[in-house]
Enzyme design. Structure first.
Site, PDB file in Angstrom:
ATOM      1  N   HIS A 121       1.859  -5.663   5.208  1.00  0.00           N
ATOM      2  CA  HIS A 121       1.321  -6.954   5.464  1.00  0.00           C
ATOM      3  C   HIS A 121       1.898  -7.971   4.612  1.00  0.00           C
ATOM      4  CE1 HIS A 121      -1.448  -4.310   7.835  1.00  0.00           C
ATOM      5  NE2 HIS A 121      -2.195  -5.316   7.927  1.00  0.00           N
ATOM      6  N   GLU A 141       0.116 -13.063   6.004  1.00  0.00           N
ATOM      7  CA  GLU A 141      -1.269 -13.154   6.824  1.00  0.00           C
ATOM      8  C   GLU A 141      -2.028 -14.574   6.302  1.00  0.00           C
ATOM      9  OE1 GLU A 141      -4.019 -10.093   6.639  1.00  0.00           O
ATOM     10  OE2 GLU A 141      -5.072 -10.516   8.269  1.00  0.00           O
TER      11      GLU A 141
END
Ligand code: ADE
Ligand code: ZN
Length: 332
Positions: free
Chosen positions: A194, A197
């Site tokens: 990730h 974000e």
């Protein structure tokens, strides 16, 4: 258009299986496992799902996962997700799980992984849906804990496709996990993280340059950096974008201004995914249809997104070719 989307063969590449725990199943499992929930009803759980950022959500997400105690619980969780995926025309999924969320509560590593593998085998047999498992390290915990988790996973590494990096992003950059990602790469695992974000474009650079990832999960904030956009486009780097998640976690103010269409127009290899569908109000199909409507995606955009979901997957080139041939047959 919704019927066209439903019939499009597609894969999901960014979905946390613990994030598919519907409140109804949460109550069933709490009853089965004699665990007290801090909510009076399913409605009260749903009412609590109003988040203003990632951390707000993670607090409630980790609390929800506590009802998962046995292999059967994890198998049932996975089966419920795959049934939804089948309804949405999904044919392949690469699902995340967070072993540390479970081992830190005292569950043996085997419980989550064996339960999930049983659910995945069921999905292939009963629904014809193939899947892969990706083990995520929690980035708010020290890298040593991630290294210990990779060691625990050793006996299952032939059934785990890759590793990922999730949980609280800001303040926990990819640079803190170079050792464990290097060790995972040496074991032949695929790598995802990730990045971008909530965190800055620098975290996307670090995921690429230091962790050497095969995909970026989310990547929204990469659009703030022109050089980074060029790099991602040139490398054909897959971005696993999650529109309804971005809306619910206030990464975007409304779907109409979601950057997905801009990503496609910039030549970025974006895909549509649900992230934590039970918490964000929609499974894969809802992410596709709501985004297509809000951004007025063309038929070509939709076909490109479906193609990206296969070419960005960890399937073999032969398997990808078969999926693309079916996609071509559907859209011809
Ligand atoms: N864990 C579950 N969902 C997540 C998300 N959207 N970002 C980071 N960690 C997560
Ligand atoms: Zn995610």
């Amino acid at each position: 258009m919704n019927a066209f989307i439903n019939g499009l063969p597609k894969a999901e590449l960014h979905m946390h299986i613990e994030g598919s725990l519907e409140p109804e199943l949460m109550f069933d499992l709490a009853r089965r496992n004699r665990i007290a929930l801090p909510f009076a009803s399913v409605e009260a759980v749903r009412a609590a799902y109003a988040f203003s950022n990632l951390q707000d959500f993670l607090d409630i997400f980790y609390q929800g996962a506590q009802v998962l105690l046995t292999e059967d619980d994890f198998r049932d969780l996975a089966m419920a997700y795959f049934r939804r995926l089948a309804d949405d025309g999904g044919v392949h999924a690469e699902i995340f799980f967070d072993p540390q969320t479970h081992t830190d509560r005292g569950l043996p590593f085997s419980v989550a992984v064996d339960g999930l593998l049983a659910g995945m085998a069921w999905a292939e047999l009963e629904l014809g849906i193939t899947s892969k498992l990706i083990l995520c390290f929690l980035r708010h915990l020290p890298e040593d804990a991630a290294l210990a988790t990779l060691k625990m996973a050793e006996p299952w590494l032939d059934r785990i496709a890759g590793v990922g990096l999730d949980s609280s992003e800001k303040g926990f950059p990819p640079s803190g996990f170079v050792k464990v990602f290097t060790a995972a790469r040496e074991r032949g695992l695929k790598l995802v993280a990730h990045a971008g974000e909530e965190g800055p474009p620098d975290y996307v650079w670090e995921a690429l340059d230091l962790l050497k990832v095969d995909r970026i999960d989310h990547g929204n904030r990469a659009l703030e950096d022109g050089k980074l956009i060029g790099r991602l486009a040139a490398e054909g780097m897959t971005l696993t974008v999650c529109p309804l998640s971005n809306l619910k976690l206030c990464v975007v103010d409304e779907l109409k201004v979601h950057p997905l269409k801009r990503m496609l127009d910039l030549g970025l290899k974006a895909t549509i995914n649900s992230d934590d569908p039970a918490y964000f109000g929609g499974y894969l199909g809802q992410n596709w249809t709501q985004t297509a409507t809000a951004l007025e995606l063309s038929r070509e955009d939709l076909i490109q997104l479906a193609r990206n979901s296969f070419t960005g997957s960890f399937l073999t080139p032969e398997e990808i070719g078969q999926h693309l041939a079916r996609l071509d047959a559907y859209t011809r």
